[in-house]
Design a protein around this motif. Structure first.
Motif, mmCIF file in Angstrom:
data_model
loop_
_atom_site.group_PDB
_atom_site.id
_atom_site.type_symbol
_atom_site.label_atom_id
_atom_site.label_comp_id
_atom_site.label_asym_id
_atom_site.label_seq_id
_atom_site.Cartn_x
_atom_site.Cartn_y
_atom_site.Cartn_z
ATOM 1 N N GLY A 25 0.714 -1.238 0.206
ATOM 2 C CA GLY A 25 -0.023 -0.135 0.083
ATOM 3 C C GLY A 25 0.740 1.283 -0.069
ATOM 4 N N VAL A 26 2.072 1.281 -0.170
ATOM 5 C CA VAL A 26 2.885 2.307 -0.572
ATOM 6 C C VAL A 26 2.725 3.467 -1.724
ATOM 7 C CG1 VAL A 26 4.445 1.565 1.347
ATOM 8 C CG2 VAL A 26 5.062 1.352 -0.820
ATOM 9 N N GLY A 27 2.256 2.736 -2.780
ATOM 10 C CA GLY A 27 2.026 3.293 -4.278
ATOM 11 C C GLY A 27 2.836 2.994 -5.302
ATOM 12 N N LYS A 28 3.384 1.697 -4.953
ATOM 13 C CA LYS A 28 4.058 1.095 -6.395
ATOM 14 C C LYS A 28 3.418 0.828 -7.697
ATOM 15 C CE LYS A 28 4.797 -2.603 -3.845
ATOM 16 N NZ LYS A 28 4.218 -2.178 -2.658
ATOM 17 N N THR A 29 2.237 0.536 -7.455
ATOM 18 C CA THR A 29 1.389 0.237 -8.970
ATOM 19 C C THR A 29 1.092 1.576 -9.113
ATOM 20 O OG1 THR A 29 0.572 -1.949 -7.907
ATOM 21 C CG2 THR A 29 -0.739 -0.545 -9.521
ATOM 22 N N THR A 30 0.860 2.603 -8.335
ATOM 23 C CA THR A 30 0.460 3.746 -8.742
ATOM 24 C C THR A 30 1.640 4.599 -9.552
ATOM 25 O OG1 THR A 30 -1.267 4.213 -7.007
ATOM 26 C CG2 THR A 30 -0.335 6.304 -8.191
ATOM 27 N N LEU A 31 3.022 4.376 -9.001
ATOM 28 C CA LEU A 31 3.982 4.975 -9.620
ATOM 29 C C LEU A 31 4.317 4.227 -10.822
ATOM 30 C CD1 LEU A 31 6.433 6.692 -9.328
ATOM 31 C CD2 LEU A 31 7.992 4.969 -8.270
ATOM 32 N N VAL A 32 4.290 3.080 -11.030
ATOM 33 C CA VAL A 32 4.628 2.262 -12.246
ATOM 34 C C VAL A 32 3.506 2.777 -13.539
ATOM 35 C CG1 VAL A 32 4.561 0.342 -13.642
ATOM 36 C CG2 VAL A 32 5.630 0.383 -11.345
ATOM 37 N N GLY A 33 2.277 2.977 -12.731
ATOM 38 C CA GLY A 33 1.104 3.456 -13.981
ATOM 39 C C GLY A 33 1.403 5.021 -14.327
ATOM 40 N N ALA A 34 1.678 5.837 -13.227
ATOM 41 C CA ALA A 34 1.969 7.236 -13.651
ATOM 42 C C ALA A 34 2.952 7.385 -14.545
ATOM 43 C CB ALA A 34 2.277 7.824 -12.098
ATOM 44 N N VAL A 35 4.308 6.665 -14.632
ATOM 45 C CA VAL A 35 5.589 7.030 -15.305
ATOM 46 C C VAL A 35 5.487 6.338 -16.741
ATOM 47 C CG1 VAL A 35 6.809 7.819 -13.514
ATOM 48 C CG2 VAL A 35 7.097 5.389 -14.257
ATOM 49 N N SER A 36 4.693 5.135 -16.656
ATOM 50 C CA SER A 36 4.959 4.394 -17.897
ATOM 51 C C SER A 36 4.343 4.923 -19.375
ATOM 52 C CB SER A 36 4.207 2.799 -17.592
ATOM 53 O OG SER A 36 4.436 1.976 -18.572
ATOM 54 N N GLU A 37 5.178 4.750 -20.311
ATOM 55 C CA GLU A 37 4.711 5.416 -21.477
ATOM 56 C C GLU A 37 3.830 4.315 -22.090
ATOM 57 O OE1 GLU A 37 8.682 6.142 -22.824
ATOM 58 O OE2 GLU A 37 8.846 4.220 -23.616
ATOM 59 N N VAL A 38 3.901 3.132 -21.878
ATOM 60 C CA VAL A 38 2.921 2.303 -22.336
ATOM 61 C C VAL A 38 1.650 1.845 -21.110
ATOM 62 C CG1 VAL A 38 4.846 1.233 -24.032
ATOM 63 C CG2 VAL A 38 4.084 0.070 -21.513
ATOM 64 N N ALA A 39 0.758 0.966 -21.602
ATOM 65 C CA ALA A 39 -0.275 0.611 -20.881
ATOM 66 C C ALA A 39 0.419 -0.370 -19.885
ATOM 67 C CB ALA A 39 -1.531 0.107 -21.506
ATOM 68 N N PRO A 40 0.524 0.013 -18.616
ATOM 69 C CA PRO A 40 1.135 -0.900 -17.802
ATOM 70 C C PRO A 40 0.606 -2.289 -17.434
ATOM 71 C CG PRO A 40 0.046 0.877 -16.225
ATOM 72 C CD PRO A 40 -0.105 1.178 -17.780
ATOM 73 N N LEU A 41 1.201 -3.234 -17.399
ATOM 74 C CA LEU A 41 0.798 -4.640 -16.898
ATOM 75 C C LEU A 41 0.604 -4.708 -15.345
ATOM 76 C CD1 LEU A 41 0.314 -7.691 -17.704
ATOM 77 C CD2 LEU A 41 2.612 -7.959 -17.158
ATOM 78 N N ARG A 42 -0.699 -4.971 -14.908
ATOM 79 C CA ARG A 42 -0.965 -5.057 -13.805
ATOM 80 C C ARG A 42 -1.370 -6.523 -13.389
ATOM 81 N NH1 ARG A 42 -3.561 0.601 -13.526
ATOM 82 N NH2 ARG A 42 -1.669 1.845 -12.940
ATOM 83 N N THR A 43 -1.185 -6.951 -12.068
ATOM 84 C CA THR A 43 -1.744 -8.282 -11.822
ATOM 85 C C THR A 43 -2.285 -8.168 -10.574
ATOM 86 O OG1 THR A 43 0.354 -8.694 -10.548
ATOM 87 C CG2 THR A 43 0.081 -9.506 -12.852
ATOM 88 N N GLU A 44 -3.289 -7.071 -10.347
ATOM 89 C CA GLU A 44 -4.129 -6.687 -8.945
ATOM 90 C C GLU A 44 -5.153 -7.607 -8.821
ATOM 91 O OE1 GLU A 44 -3.393 -2.507 -7.578
ATOM 92 O OE2 GLU A 44 -4.586 -2.184 -9.353
#
Length: 199
Positions: A25-44
Motif C-alpha cells: 500500500g505504499v504506491g508502487k502500482t500507482t508509480l509504475v502506472g503514472a510514469v509508464s509510456e505504455v499501458a502498464p501490466l498489472r496483476t491486481e
C-alpha cells in the motif's frame, strides 16, 4: 556506455531493469502506472475475506486491491536509455517472488509511506543484503509531509550515500524525478568502482 546495434546499423538504446519495491500500500502500482509510456501490466486482485488475518491492512483501510505478482511498465529516458520497471508485490506472502524479480535488475526504488515506515524495512534490507543500489522515494500522500528528510533517514537507518527523494507517486514528473535520481546514483556508484587509468 555500450549499446546494441540494430539490424539497420543504428545504436539501440540501453535497456535497464529497475525494481519498484516497498511495503503493502505504499504506491508502487500507482508509480509504475503514472510514469509508464505504455499501458502498464498489472496483476491486481481484489482483497477478500480470505485475506483477513493474513494481510495487514492497518493504515490502508480504503485499499481494495493488491498486486499478486508484479506490475510492469516502460519509460524512455533518452534516445540512449530505456527503463523497464518491475513493481514488486508488497504483501509478505508474495515476497518469495522478489528473488526471481531481482534477477538482472540494475537498481531499485524503495517507496515509503511516512505513516507506516516499518512496512519498508524489509525492502531496504533486501537490497542492502544483495548489494543492489537503491534510492528511497517518500510518497507524500495528498501532499502531506509530516517528517523531515533527516527524521526519515534516521528512522530507516539509511546509509548517507542512499538518495532520498520526496514525491507524489500519482504525478508523472515526480515519479520520473525519482527514477532520474536512481540513474544518477547508479552512475555515481559505477564511477566509484571503475578502475582508474594509470598515468
Amino acid at each position: 556506455m555500450d549499446y546494441a546495434i540494430s539490424d539497420h546499423g543504428d545504436a539501440a538504446p540501453l535497456a535497464v531493469k529497475i525494481l519498484i519495491a516497498g511495503g503493502f500500500g505504499v504506491g508502487k502500482t500507482t508509480l509504475v502506472g503514472a510514469v509508464s509510456e505504455v499501458a502498464p501490466l498489472r496483476t491486481e486482485e481484489y482483497l477478500t475475506h480470505a485475506s483477513v488475518g493474513v494481510d495487514d491492512l492497518e493504515g490502508v483501510n480504503g485499499k481494495s486491491t493488491t498486486t499478486v505478482a508484479l506490475d510492469f511498465g516502460r519509460i524512455t529516458i533518452s534516445s540512449e536509455l530505456v527503463l523497464y520497471l518491475f513493481g514488486t508485490p508488497g504483501q509478505e506472502r508474495f515476497w518469495f517472488m522478489w528473488n526471481d524479480l531481482v534477477n538482472g535488475a540494475m537498481g531499485a526504488v524503495v517507496l515509503v509511506d511516512t505513516r507506516r515506515l516499518d512496512v519498508s524495512f524489509a525492502s531496504i534490507d533486501f537490497f542492502e543484503s544483495r548489494g543492489i543500489p537503491f534510492v528511497v522515494g517518500v510518497n507524500c500522500f495528498h501532499g502531506v509531509r509530516d517528517r523531515t528528510q533527516e527524521e526519515i533517514r534516521r528512522a530507516l537507518d539509511l546509509d548517507p550515500q542512499v538518495p532520498l527523494v520526496l514525491c507524489d507517486a500519482r504525478d508523472r514528473t515526480a515519479g520520473r524525478d525519482v527514477l532520474l535520481a536512481l540513474i544518477d546514483h547508479l552512475m555515481a556508484a559505477q564511477s566509484r568502482t571503475a578502475p582508474h587509468p594509470v598515468a
